[in-house]
Write a protein that holds these residues in place. Structure first.
Motif, mmCIF file in Angstrom:
data_model
loop_
_atom_site.group_PDB
_atom_site.id
_atom_site.type_symbol
_atom_site.label_atom_id
_atom_site.label_comp_id
_atom_site.label_asym_id
_atom_site.label_seq_id
_atom_site.Cartn_x
_atom_site.Cartn_y
_atom_site.Cartn_z
ATOM 1 N N ASP A 187 44.201 31.251 62.825
ATOM 2 C CA ASP A 187 45.514 31.638 63.295
ATOM 3 C C ASP A 187 45.980 30.347 63.922
ATOM 4 O O ASP A 187 45.342 29.454 63.828
ATOM 5 N N GLU A 188 47.905 30.463 63.646
ATOM 6 C CA GLU A 188 48.816 29.443 64.134
ATOM 7 C C GLU A 188 47.367 28.223 65.588
ATOM 8 O O GLU A 188 46.990 27.288 65.760
ATOM 9 N N SER A 189 46.805 29.219 66.401
ATOM 10 C CA SER A 189 47.059 29.109 67.838
ATOM 11 C C SER A 189 45.735 28.266 67.157
ATOM 12 O O SER A 189 45.622 26.464 68.341
ATOM 13 N N SER A 190 44.420 28.239 66.720
ATOM 14 C CA SER A 190 43.170 27.988 66.783
ATOM 15 C C SER A 190 43.125 26.481 65.389
ATOM 16 O O SER A 190 42.416 25.927 65.491
ATOM 17 N N ALA A 191 44.003 26.969 64.917
ATOM 18 C CA ALA A 191 44.622 25.855 63.541
ATOM 19 C C ALA A 191 44.837 24.785 64.040
ATOM 20 O O ALA A 191 44.839 23.633 64.182
ATOM 21 N N GLY A 192 46.196 25.110 65.008
ATOM 22 C CA GLY A 192 46.456 23.729 65.605
ATOM 23 C C GLY A 192 46.063 23.481 67.130
ATOM 24 O O GLY A 192 45.768 21.738 67.315
ATOM 25 N N ALA A 193 44.797 24.237 67.678
ATOM 26 C CA ALA A 193 43.567 23.349 68.197
ATOM 27 C C ALA A 193 43.220 21.923 67.848
ATOM 28 O O ALA A 193 42.860 21.657 68.309
ATOM 29 N N VAL A 194 42.814 23.166 66.733
ATOM 30 C CA VAL A 194 41.256 22.385 65.629
ATOM 31 C C VAL A 194 42.238 21.102 64.971
ATOM 32 O O VAL A 194 41.323 19.995 65.133
ATOM 33 N N GLY A 195 43.783 20.482 64.745
ATOM 34 C CA GLY A 195 44.114 19.845 64.533
ATOM 35 C C GLY A 195 44.447 18.272 65.240
ATOM 36 O O GLY A 195 44.391 17.450 65.025
ATOM 37 N N GLU A 196 44.379 18.662 66.431
ATOM 38 C CA GLU A 196 44.025 17.769 67.610
ATOM 39 C C GLU A 196 43.135 17.254 67.679
ATOM 40 O O GLU A 196 42.843 16.702 68.332
ATOM 41 N N ALA A 197 42.385 17.932 67.822
ATOM 42 C CA ALA A 197 40.415 17.667 68.209
ATOM 43 C C ALA A 197 40.299 16.430 66.923
ATOM 44 O O ALA A 197 39.871 15.390 66.393
ATOM 45 N N VAL A 198 41.026 17.141 65.461
ATOM 46 C CA VAL A 198 40.893 16.152 64.575
ATOM 47 C C VAL A 198 41.478 14.863 64.607
ATOM 48 O O VAL A 198 41.331 13.990 64.410
ATOM 49 N N ALA A 199 42.828 14.309 64.646
ATOM 50 C CA ALA A 199 43.771 13.642 65.478
ATOM 51 C C ALA A 199 43.220 13.419 66.592
ATOM 52 O O ALA A 199 43.330 11.912 66.066
ATOM 53 N N GLY A 200 42.923 13.341 67.237
ATOM 54 C CA GLY A 200 42.120 12.897 68.718
ATOM 55 C C GLY A 200 41.172 11.877 68.100
ATOM 56 O O GLY A 200 40.730 10.843 68.650
ATOM 57 N N LEU A 201 39.932 12.365 67.179
ATOM 58 C CA LEU A 201 38.839 12.062 66.417
ATOM 59 C C LEU A 201 39.514 10.490 65.472
ATOM 60 O O LEU A 201 38.911 9.775 65.773
ATOM 61 N N ALA A 202 40.487 10.605 65.022
ATOM 62 C CA ALA A 202 41.147 9.771 63.951
ATOM 63 C C ALA A 202 41.336 9.048 64.979
ATOM 64 O O ALA A 202 41.189 7.668 63.863
ATOM 65 N N ALA A 203 42.271 8.876 65.996
ATOM 66 C CA ALA A 203 43.000 8.434 66.866
ATOM 67 C C ALA A 203 42.019 7.120 67.671
ATOM 68 O O ALA A 203 41.966 6.259 67.777
ATOM 69 N N PHE A 204 41.036 8.331 68.035
ATOM 70 C CA PHE A 204 39.866 7.455 68.649
ATOM 71 C C PHE A 204 38.712 6.494 67.606
ATOM 72 O O PHE A 204 38.015 5.005 68.025
ATOM 73 N N ALA A 205 38.528 7.165 66.405
ATOM 74 C CA ALA A 205 38.401 5.965 65.103
ATOM 75 C C ALA A 205 38.755 4.479 64.682
ATOM 76 O O ALA A 205 38.621 4.064 63.986
ATOM 77 N N GLY A 206 40.760 5.032 65.606
ATOM 78 C CA GLY A 206 40.968 3.342 64.732
ATOM 79 C C GLY A 206 41.807 3.760 63.382
ATOM 80 O O GLY A 206 41.660 2.713 62.645
ATOM 81 N N ALA A 207 41.337 5.511 62.999
ATOM 82 C CA ALA A 207 41.752 6.137 61.560
ATOM 83 C C ALA A 207 44.079 5.786 62.099
ATOM 84 O O ALA A 207 44.670 5.988 63.645
ATOM 85 N N ARG A 208 44.590 4.948 60.941
ATOM 86 C CA ARG A 208 46.436 5.414 61.499
ATOM 87 C C ARG A 208 46.460 6.955 60.362
ATOM 88 O O ARG A 208 48.127 7.306 61.509
ATOM 89 N N GLU A 209 46.234 7.901 60.060
ATOM 90 C CA GLU A 209 46.756 8.393 59.613
ATOM 91 C C GLU A 209 44.578 9.427 59.276
ATOM 92 O O GLU A 209 43.968 9.227 59.066
ATOM 93 N N VAL A 210 45.170 11.279 59.044
ATOM 94 C CA VAL A 210 44.565 11.722 58.276
ATOM 95 C C VAL A 210 44.686 12.716 56.843
ATOM 96 O O VAL A 210 45.767 13.080 56.556
ATOM 97 N N SER A 211 44.010 12.598 56.149
ATOM 98 C CA SER A 211 44.389 12.860 55.258
ATOM 99 C C SER A 211 43.089 14.298 54.491
ATOM 100 O O SER A 211 42.109 14.370 55.009
ATOM 101 N N TYR A 212 43.686 15.365 54.541
ATOM 102 C CA TYR A 212 42.736 16.721 53.939
ATOM 103 C C TYR A 212 42.631 16.594 52.562
ATOM 104 O O TYR A 212 43.905 16.613 52.059
#
Length: 415
Positions: A367-392
């Motif tokens: 659902d939108e809520s859980s997918a959004g929460a997982v997406g935020e976690a992915v974006a946080g991981l990307a930021a920590f790892a030094g990535a400028r963007e995420v691709s799926y």
């Protein structure tokens, strides 16, 4: 004796997750936040795989969010509040736990196993190399492995990478015996020095009786696990180094330091440390994050299956054609549940965190809520790892694909 606590699976999971700093308010940033987390975990497993970031850094990120890895280096190399030793694997451990680890140092290699006897025989045959290493470190340490002469009398033989690496084997054995420690790193190369010169003065060198050390280690393990059986304690922190554990747990129970429990789903005897009992009364404050394959919460695969019904195996050494999910798998923690697996890869040249796969557990709604929460976690991981963007990848199910847009990564990094 009091009646055992009756815990539902949900409550047991929440206690385990909260004790691991994976729910509730995040510890503060900086060195003090790291100290708070590390005092609970007691060890961070070291692993050379660096698909997104090194495992020990990811374990801290899952709990702290964005932090500065330089603060961990400060605790390791400047303050010497931490050091590297063998816990349940090669790990970063607390200097205040030196008396616990010293039990292994005093006896290594203990026992009558064929391997222990082989190590003792090899050390005796290569005493000249041993003395050379210690003399060189005393005169000029810290030093990398290449600074020592290969004065091997009897070669070390194995079917793995250690075959013929006499100097490296001697350094490892002297480390396990507590004579030397890792004093710094240049990339993956360890620089060694005498333990007496590197351990902080306040780290107790007074040997603990083995039974007292086991009791102390068992309490540390229980505080970190939240709820655990004797077998779970045995496999945590100083894995397989808990002689007399059953009797020690009975003594801790009699003294009121641990409380027996029953967890929904089976008749086994579980334990909760009294320091964790107050967490059962706190409001539940869930978070969503991603876990290293070697995270402390899931490093015991049997306990992970029992509490979460989550069968987790790494596939790094599985031939590509036989992999079920992918090379590098990060479990997804959503609240108290393990709800899926993420397969990320960091393209450092392009600055892109590539999500090669995302596999929700059966019955977990996209659902939108859980997918959004997982997406935020992915974006946080990307930021920590030094990535400028995420691709799926196109194989990622549509409800899970969007996540935060690349332009949001800088904002997440600031948070």
């Amino acid at each position: 004796m009091p009646n055992p606590l009756a815990l539902s699976l949900e409550t047991a999971r929440r206690l385990a997750v909260t004790c691991q700093h994976l729910a509730g308010p995040r510890p503060g940033g900086g060195v003090e936040g790291l100290r708070q987390v590390l005092r609970t975990l007691r060890c961070l497993q070291l692993d050379p795989i660096n698909v997104v970031a090194r495992s020990h850094l990811l374990v801290l990120w899952s709990r702290l969010g964005t932090y500065d890895p330089a603060d961990l280096d400060t605790l390791l190399w400047k303050d010497r509040w931490l050091f590297e030793y063998w816990a349940h694997a090669a790990s970063i451990v607390l200097a205040e736990d030196y008396p616990i680890h010293q039990v292994m140092m005093r006896g290594y290699p203990r026992g009558e196993s064929a391997y222990a006897q082989r190590v003792r025989d090899w050390l005796a045959a290569n005493d000249e190399l041993r003395r050379h290493v210690l003399d060189r470190l005393r005169a000029a340490g810290p030093l990398p492995p290449g600074a020592f002469d290969d004065r091997v009398s009897v070669a070390w033989q194995s079917s793995g990478w250690t075959n013929g690496r006499g100097v490296e084997r001697m350094l490892d054995f002297l480390w396990l015996q507590g004579h030397i420690v890792v004093a710094g790193r240049a990339g993956r190369t360890r620089h060694w020095d005498l333990a007496e010169r590197r351990l902080p003065e306040w780290a107790s060198a007074t040997p603990l009786p083995r039974r007292e050390a086991v009791s102390l280690a068992a309490e540390h393990a229980l505080r970190a696990l939240g709820v655990a059986r004797a077998a779970d304690v045995e496999r945590h922190f100083i894995r397989d180094r808990y002689p007399g554990l059953a009797e020690i747990l009975r003594e801790l129970e009699s003294s009121g330091r641990v409380v027996p429990a029953e967890v929904e789903g089976g008749p086994e005897r579980w334990y909760v440390h009294r320091d964790a009992l107050g967490l059962l009364e706190r409001d539940w404050q869930p978070r969503t994050t991603l876990l290293s394959p070697f995270d402390n919460l899931i490093c015991d695969r049997a306990r992970t299956e029992r509490l979460w019904g989550f069968e987790f195996r790494t596939e790094m050494y599985v031939p590509k054609a036989k992999r079920r999910y992918g090379y590098y798998i990060m479990p997804i923690l959503h609240g108290e549940r393990l709800v899926g697996r993420l397969v990320p890869r960091l393209d450092r040249r392009r600055g892109v965190l590539e999500i090669e796969g995302l596999f929700p557990e059966p019955g977990f709604p996209g659902d939108e809520s859980s997918a959004g929460a997982v997406g935020e976690a992915v974006a946080g991981l990307a930021a920590f790892a030094g990535a400028r963007e995420v691709s799926y990848a196109d194989t990622v199910p549509a409800p899970w694909r969007p996540g935060p847009r690349p332009r949001e990564l800088s904002a997440i990094m600031r948070d």
